[in-house]
Write a protein that holds these residues in place. Structure first.
Motif, PDB file in Angstrom:
ATOM      1  N   LYS A 197       8.969 -23.146 -12.918  1.00 58.53           N
ATOM      2  CA  LYS A 197       8.971 -22.203 -11.796  1.00 58.53           C
ATOM      3  C   LYS A 197       7.558 -21.750 -11.410  1.00 58.53           C
ATOM      4  O   LYS A 197       7.301 -20.572 -11.163  1.00 58.53           O
ATOM      5  CB  LYS A 197       9.868 -20.996 -12.094  1.00 58.53           C
ATOM      6  CG  LYS A 197      11.338 -21.361 -12.224  1.00 58.53           C
ATOM      7  CD  LYS A 197      12.200 -20.141 -12.483  1.00 58.53           C
ATOM      8  CE  LYS A 197      13.675 -20.471 -12.376  1.00 58.53           C
ATOM      9  NZ  LYS A 197      14.124 -21.579 -13.248  1.00 58.53           N
ATOM     10  N   HIS A 198       6.656 -22.711 -11.393  1.00 56.19           N
ATOM     11  CA  HIS A 198       5.340 -22.428 -10.841  1.00 56.19           C
ATOM     12  C   HIS A 198       4.804 -23.687 -10.170  1.00 56.19           C
ATOM     13  O   HIS A 198       5.428 -24.749 -10.222  1.00 56.19           O
ATOM     14  CB  HIS A 198       4.359 -21.916 -11.905  1.00 56.19           C
ATOM     15  CG  HIS A 198       4.069 -22.885 -13.006  1.00 56.19           C
ATOM     16  ND1 HIS A 198       4.155 -22.539 -14.336  1.00 56.19           N
ATOM     17  CD2 HIS A 198       3.688 -24.187 -13.001  1.00 56.19           C
ATOM     18  CE1 HIS A 198       3.850 -23.578 -15.092  1.00 56.19           C
ATOM     19  NE2 HIS A 198       3.547 -24.588 -14.300  1.00 56.19           N
ATOM     20  N   TYR A 199       3.674 -23.549  -9.483  1.00 58.08           N
ATOM     21  CA  TYR A 199       3.029 -24.680  -8.843  1.00 58.08           C
ATOM     22  C   TYR A 199       1.833 -25.113  -9.676  1.00 58.08           C
ATOM     23  O   TYR A 199       1.270 -24.328 -10.440  1.00 58.08           O
ATOM     24  CB  TYR A 199       2.535 -24.323  -7.441  1.00 58.08           C
ATOM     25  CG  TYR A 199       3.623 -24.032  -6.434  1.00 58.08           C
ATOM     26  CD1 TYR A 199       4.834 -24.716  -6.446  1.00 58.08           C
ATOM     27  CD2 TYR A 199       3.432 -23.075  -5.441  1.00 58.08           C
ATOM     28  CE1 TYR A 199       5.822 -24.457  -5.517  1.00 58.08           C
ATOM     29  CE2 TYR A 199       4.410 -22.811  -4.502  1.00 58.08           C
ATOM     30  CZ  TYR A 199       5.605 -23.505  -4.541  1.00 58.08           C
ATOM     31  OH  TYR A 199       6.574 -23.244  -3.614  1.00 58.08           O
ATOM     32  N   VAL A 220      -5.756 -15.602  -6.608  1.00 64.45           N
ATOM     33  CA  VAL A 220      -5.797 -15.836  -5.159  1.00 64.45           C
ATOM     34  C   VAL A 220      -4.724 -16.840  -4.742  1.00 64.45           C
ATOM     35  O   VAL A 220      -3.986 -16.632  -3.765  1.00 64.45           O
ATOM     36  CB  VAL A 220      -7.191 -16.337  -4.739  1.00 64.45           C
ATOM     37  CG1 VAL A 220      -7.174 -16.828  -3.289  1.00 64.45           C
ATOM     38  CG2 VAL A 220      -8.227 -15.226  -4.898  1.00 64.45           C
ATOM     39  N   LEU A 221      -4.613 -17.943  -5.476  1.00 68.12           N
ATOM     40  CA  LEU A 221      -3.634 -18.975  -5.137  1.00 68.12           C
ATOM     41  C   LEU A 221      -2.211 -18.469  -5.337  1.00 68.12           C
ATOM     42  O   LEU A 221      -1.308 -18.821  -4.570  1.00 68.12           O
ATOM     43  CB  LEU A 221      -3.882 -20.224  -5.984  1.00 68.12           C
ATOM     44  CG  LEU A 221      -5.186 -20.980  -5.684  1.00 68.12           C
ATOM     45  CD1 LEU A 221      -5.395 -22.103  -6.702  1.00 68.12           C
ATOM     46  CD2 LEU A 221      -5.165 -21.544  -4.265  1.00 68.12           C
ATOM     47  N   THR A 222      -2.000 -17.651  -6.354  1.00 67.69           N
ATOM     48  CA  THR A 222      -0.674 -17.080  -6.575  1.00 67.69           C
ATOM     49  C   THR A 222      -0.251 -16.225  -5.392  1.00 67.69           C
ATOM     50  O   THR A 222       0.904 -16.282  -4.945  1.00 67.69           O
ATOM     51  CB  THR A 222      -0.663 -16.250  -7.872  1.00 67.69           C
ATOM     52  OG1 THR A 222      -0.908 -17.121  -8.992  1.00 67.69           O
ATOM     53  CG2 THR A 222       0.673 -15.552  -8.068  1.00 67.69           C
ATOM     54  N   ALA A 228       3.710 -18.332  -9.283  1.00 71.22           N
ATOM     55  CA  ALA A 228       2.671 -18.518 -10.299  1.00 71.22           C
ATOM     56  C   ALA A 228       2.032 -19.902 -10.166  1.00 71.22           C
ATOM     57  O   ALA A 228       2.711 -20.882  -9.865  1.00 71.22           O
ATOM     58  CB  ALA A 228       3.257 -18.347 -11.691  1.00 71.22           C
ATOM     59  N   ILE A 229       0.730 -19.961 -10.384  1.00 72.06           N
ATOM     60  CA  ILE A 229      -0.037 -21.199 -10.245  1.00 72.06           C
ATOM     61  C   ILE A 229      -0.634 -21.586 -11.591  1.00 72.06           C
ATOM     62  O   ILE A 229      -1.229 -20.750 -12.286  1.00 72.06           O
ATOM     63  CB  ILE A 229      -1.180 -21.033  -9.222  1.00 72.06           C
ATOM     64  CG1 ILE A 229      -0.612 -20.769  -7.823  1.00 72.06           C
ATOM     65  CG2 ILE A 229      -2.085 -22.258  -9.220  1.00 72.06           C
ATOM     66  CD1 ILE A 229      -0.020 -21.961  -7.138  1.00 72.06           C
ATOM     67  N   LEU A 243     -15.376 -26.180  -4.026  1.00 70.13           N
ATOM     68  CA  LEU A 243     -14.138 -26.555  -4.702  1.00 70.13           C
ATOM     69  C   LEU A 243     -13.264 -27.383  -3.776  1.00 70.13           C
ATOM     70  O   LEU A 243     -13.241 -27.166  -2.560  1.00 70.13           O
ATOM     71  CB  LEU A 243     -13.340 -25.313  -5.107  1.00 70.13           C
ATOM     72  CG  LEU A 243     -13.939 -24.318  -6.089  1.00 70.13           C
ATOM     73  CD1 LEU A 243     -13.033 -23.092  -6.186  1.00 70.13           C
ATOM     74  CD2 LEU A 243     -14.124 -24.954  -7.454  1.00 70.13           C
ATOM     75  N   SER A 244     -12.526 -28.310  -4.374  1.00 69.42           N
ATOM     76  CA  SER A 244     -11.432 -28.984  -3.688  1.00 69.42           C
ATOM     77  C   SER A 244     -10.169 -28.648  -4.463  1.00 69.42           C
ATOM     78  O   SER A 244     -10.110 -28.837  -5.684  1.00 69.42           O
ATOM     79  CB  SER A 244     -11.656 -30.499  -3.663  1.00 69.42           C
ATOM     80  OG  SER A 244     -10.507 -31.158  -3.152  1.00 69.42           O
ATOM     81  N   ILE A 245      -9.164 -28.134  -3.759  1.00 71.09           N
ATOM     82  CA  ILE A 245      -7.934 -27.682  -4.412  1.00 71.09           C
ATOM     83  C   ILE A 245      -6.749 -28.387  -3.778  1.00 71.09           C
ATOM     84  O   ILE A 245      -6.589 -28.378  -2.554  1.00 71.09           O
ATOM     85  CB  ILE A 245      -7.756 -26.153  -4.253  1.00 71.09           C
ATOM     86  CG1 ILE A 245      -8.988 -25.414  -4.798  1.00 71.09           C
ATOM     87  CG2 ILE A 245      -6.489 -25.685  -4.958  1.00 71.09           C
ATOM     88  CD1 ILE A 245      -9.026 -23.950  -4.421  1.00 71.09           C
ATOM     89  N   ARG A 246      -5.915 -29.009  -4.614  1.00 69.24           N
ATOM     90  CA  ARG A 246      -4.710 -29.673  -4.117  1.00 69.24           C
ATOM     91  C   ARG A 246      -3.493 -29.033  -4.761  1.00 69.24           C
ATOM     92  O   ARG A 246      -3.377 -28.985  -5.989  1.00 69.24           O
ATOM     93  CB  ARG A 246      -4.735 -31.168  -4.421  1.00 69.24           C
ATOM     94  CG  ARG A 246      -3.465 -31.908  -3.980  1.00 69.24           C
ATOM     95  CD  ARG A 246      -3.631 -33.414  -4.051  1.00 69.24           C
ATOM     96  NE  ARG A 246      -3.970 -33.851  -5.381  1.00 69.24           N
ATOM     97  CZ  ARG A 246      -3.088 -34.056  -6.356  1.00 69.24           C
ATOM     98  NH1 ARG A 246      -1.801 -33.843  -6.135  1.00 69.24           N
ATOM     99  NH2 ARG A 246      -3.480 -34.471  -7.554  1.00 69.24           N
ATOM    100  N   VAL A 247      -2.583 -28.540  -3.933  1.00 67.80           N
ATOM    101  CA  VAL A 247      -1.309 -27.993  -4.388  1.00 67.80           C
ATOM    102  C   VAL A 247      -0.214 -28.789  -3.693  1.00 67.80           C
ATOM    103  O   VAL A 247      -0.010 -28.657  -2.487  1.00 67.80           O
ATOM    104  CB  VAL A 247      -1.171 -26.493  -4.058  1.00 67.80           C
ATOM    105  CG1 VAL A 247       0.159 -25.960  -4.563  1.00 67.80           C
ATOM    106  CG2 VAL A 247      -2.322 -25.693  -4.653  1.00 67.80           C
ATOM    107  N   GLY A 248       0.457 -29.655  -4.450  1.00 69.90           N
ATOM    108  CA  GLY A 248       1.427 -30.556  -3.826  1.00 69.90           C
ATOM    109  C   GLY A 248       0.719 -31.491  -2.870  1.00 69.90           C
ATOM    110  O   GLY A 248      -0.241 -32.166  -3.226  1.00 69.90           O
TER     111      GLY A 248
END
Length: 269
Positions: A197-199, A220-222, A228-229, A243-248
């Motif tokens: 239950k988080h990313y 910040v991402l949360t 929750a991240i 930064l490079s950030i990938r979520v899904g």
């Protein structure tokens, strides 16, 4: 998944949660992956099982006839439940079976912390493979027999990772379902994150982040995603800074290299 498939996925997941506590989950996960492989090979069977005009009773009966004496009762129950649900496409049905297989494989990791451990192990294995082309070739080449690849994974991971991680890596290596090894590991990692239950945010940075910086980024991402991240951090000097950030499937590129590339694209246009 969308529409009717999304509704069906939620329903079969709730029923799976009722089966897992009394099942041998390692066996259940392995057998569900075997069913996924079977449907991957049998195109007409896959289409017939996903056809919404077919009766759920006939589909369940066929599953029973095909799998009886070959798999555990829990596996027949889960597969029957999934094929009786309505799916927008045959692919959605098989994806639901694979998702159930992953959830069963990690069912023994009964806390969020242990699930995060599986995610970390999958991520680290992917980075190791990416950094060693010869190892990657040995794990992905069609010229290497499946049993040799399976044995190589066992030699690499035995005693070093959880049994759940070993099972998922073995599946990604031996039965990729059209994915690259990296895509397979990432896909399984995202499913484990869903179970927890988080990313998962894959963060690429030129220099290591301090604990305080990671905590701030996580917070910040949360807030951004409302869940929750879990951070997986990769050091990549070639991005120069930022930064490079990938979520899904979403990428937030705040790197110097990314900005330079964007300027070049605009100049070229």
């Amino acid at each position: 998944m969308r529409g009717v498939s999304r509704t069906s996925l939620d329903e079969v997941t709730r029923r799976l949660d009722g089966i897992l506590p009394s099942a041998n989950t390692a066996t259940l996960g392995h057998e569900l992956f075997e069913v996924v492989a079977l449907l991957g090979q049998e195109h007409s069977l896959r289409r017939w099982l996903a056809d919404q005009s077919g009766s759920s009773e006939s589909k369940s009966a066929l599953v029973g006839n095909l799998l009886e004496s070959k798999v555990s009762p829990a596996t027949i129950l889960v597969v029957s439940d999934i094929v009786q649900a309505k799916w927008s496409s045959p692919r959605d049905l098989v994806d639901a079976l694979e998702r159930a297989a992953v959830f069963a494989a990690v069912a023994g990791q009964d806390t969020a912390q242990r699930l995060e451990g599986v995610e970390d192990e999958l991520f680290r294995f992917g980075r190791i493979v990416a950094a060693q082309p010869e190892l990657r070739a040995a794990l992905t080449s069609d010229g290497v027999p499946v049993e040799h690849r399976r044995a190589l994974v066992e030699n690499l991971l035995s005693g070093k990772t959880s049994t759940a991680t070993s099972a998922l890596v073995t599946e990604a290596v031996t039965r990729p379902r059209g994915r690259t090894l990296e895509q397979g590991l990432d896909h399984f990692s995202q499913l484990v994150a869903e179970r927890a239950k988080h990313y998962v945010a894959v963060v690429r940075t030129a220099v290591p982040l301090s604990d305080a910086q990671q905590d701030k980024l996580q917070a910040v991402l949360t807030r951004m995603y409302g869940r929750a991240i879990h951070l997986n951090t990769e050091i990549a000097p070639e991005i120069v800074g930022g930064l490079s950030i990938r979520v899904g499937d979403e990428v937030i590129d705040g790197t110097v290299a990314g900005r330079i590339a964007e300027v070049r694209r605009r100049l070229a246009g």
